[in-house]
Design a protein around this motif. Structure first.
Motif, mmCIF file in Angstrom:
data_model
loop_
_atom_site.group_PDB
_atom_site.id
_atom_site.type_symbol
_atom_site.label_atom_id
_atom_site.label_comp_id
_atom_site.label_asym_id
_atom_site.label_seq_id
_atom_site.Cartn_x
_atom_site.Cartn_y
_atom_site.Cartn_z
ATOM 1 N N GLY A 35 -10.904 -12.030 -6.660
ATOM 2 C CA GLY A 35 -11.491 -12.454 -5.392
ATOM 3 C C GLY A 35 -11.536 -13.960 -5.227
ATOM 4 N N ALA A 39 -6.046 -14.046 -1.949
ATOM 5 C CA ALA A 39 -6.453 -13.908 -0.550
ATOM 6 C C ALA A 39 -7.506 -12.817 -0.355
ATOM 7 C CB ALA A 39 -5.238 -13.602 0.315
ATOM 8 N N VAL A 40 -7.737 -12.012 -1.384
ATOM 9 C CA VAL A 40 -8.771 -10.980 -1.325
ATOM 10 C C VAL A 40 -10.134 -11.674 -1.324
ATOM 11 C CG1 VAL A 40 -9.781 -9.018 -2.555
ATOM 12 C CG2 VAL A 40 -7.306 -9.338 -2.545
ATOM 13 N N SER A 41 -11.042 -11.216 -0.462
ATOM 14 C CA SER A 41 -12.356 -11.861 -0.422
ATOM 15 C C SER A 41 -13.123 -11.585 -1.719
ATOM 16 C CB SER A 41 -13.167 -11.348 0.770
ATOM 17 O OG SER A 41 -13.571 -10.016 0.567
ATOM 18 N N LEU A 42 -14.024 -12.463 -2.049
ATOM 19 C CA LEU A 42 -14.827 -12.314 -3.265
ATOM 20 C C LEU A 42 -15.650 -11.033 -3.211
ATOM 21 C CD1 LEU A 42 -15.684 -13.519 -5.964
ATOM 22 C CD2 LEU A 42 -17.446 -14.797 -4.755
ATOM 23 N N THR A 43 -16.177 -10.716 -2.032
ATOM 24 C CA THR A 43 -16.966 -9.496 -1.876
ATOM 25 C C THR A 43 -16.119 -8.266 -2.187
ATOM 26 O OG1 THR A 43 -18.288 -10.563 -0.173
ATOM 27 C CG2 THR A 43 -18.386 -8.169 -0.281
ATOM 28 N N THR A 44 -14.899 -8.224 -1.687
ATOM 29 C CA THR A 44 -14.013 -7.093 -1.952
ATOM 30 C C THR A 44 -13.632 -7.027 -3.424
ATOM 31 O OG1 THR A 44 -13.143 -7.268 0.286
ATOM 32 C CG2 THR A 44 -11.843 -6.002 -1.287
#
Length: 73
Positions: A35, A39-44
């Motif tokens: 995350g 590009a993946v969000s930290l939350t995801t």
């Protein structure tokens, strides 16, 4: 003198649960790294990592618990 944490008494039982405790945060940390660096969000990433940690937790608690089951008879 004998204690409950003596590895000679419990053999591989204690070492297996120590390994499970060590493995439990690894998918979560991997999700945090993914995350933070992609590009993946930290939350995801954290959500996916905690979802991957769930089978390890369920195995350690429900399938092979650290304390032997009490048998009433």
């Amino acid at each position: 003198m004998s204690t409950n944490t003596d590895y000679r008494e419990h053999g591989s039982f204690a070492r297996r649960h120590d390994l499970l405790l060590a493995l439990l945060p690894l998918p979560l940390l991997l999700g945090a790294v993914v995350g933070a660096t992609t590009a993946v969000s930290l939350t995801t990433g954290l959500w996916a990592g905690s979802l991957l940690s769930l089978p390890v937790l369920c195995y350690a608690v429900f399938v092979d618990p650290p304390a032997p089951a009490l048998i009433e008879g």
